[in-house]
Design a protein around this motif. Sequence first.
Motif: not given
Length: 148
Positions: A21-23, A38-40, A94-98
């Motif tokens: 998520r964007e944090a 946030d890479l939870r 977010l999709d790119e980060i995930e």
Amino acid sequence: MEIEVESFNLDHTQVDAPYVREAGRIETPQGDLIQKYDLRLLQPNENAVPTGAMHTLEHLLAGYMRERIDNVVDVAPMGCRTGFYLIVVGSPELDEIEEAVVDSLQEVIKTEMEDVPATTARECGNYRDHSLFGAKEYAEEVLAGFKE
């Protein structure tokens, strides 16, 4: 003391890990955007990555995420040991980060000990506290959660 920290305002009882998520974001005086994600990896208050595994994940993600995302400033472990913060210049989707997190964790599983960077006394402030075995175990657990 009252300070404004985005993660302190997050209701940790209401999140469902793993997730990205964007944090937070700031714009520099020069107009550059700095984005924090946030890479939870694990559910808060239910589990935590042991320090040796977390330390090894930190070293590996520092490289693997930079190979997949442009302009990475840092991949920093959360003190609660349930995930990492990714800080980048710019604002990847977010999709790119995930996708980068999933790909990076898949790389962790394939990593051999000699391929973990910066594990000597000269390169690391706590070089004895690494666990590639643990990092691989948690990478597998987190990947299973992303696939659910």
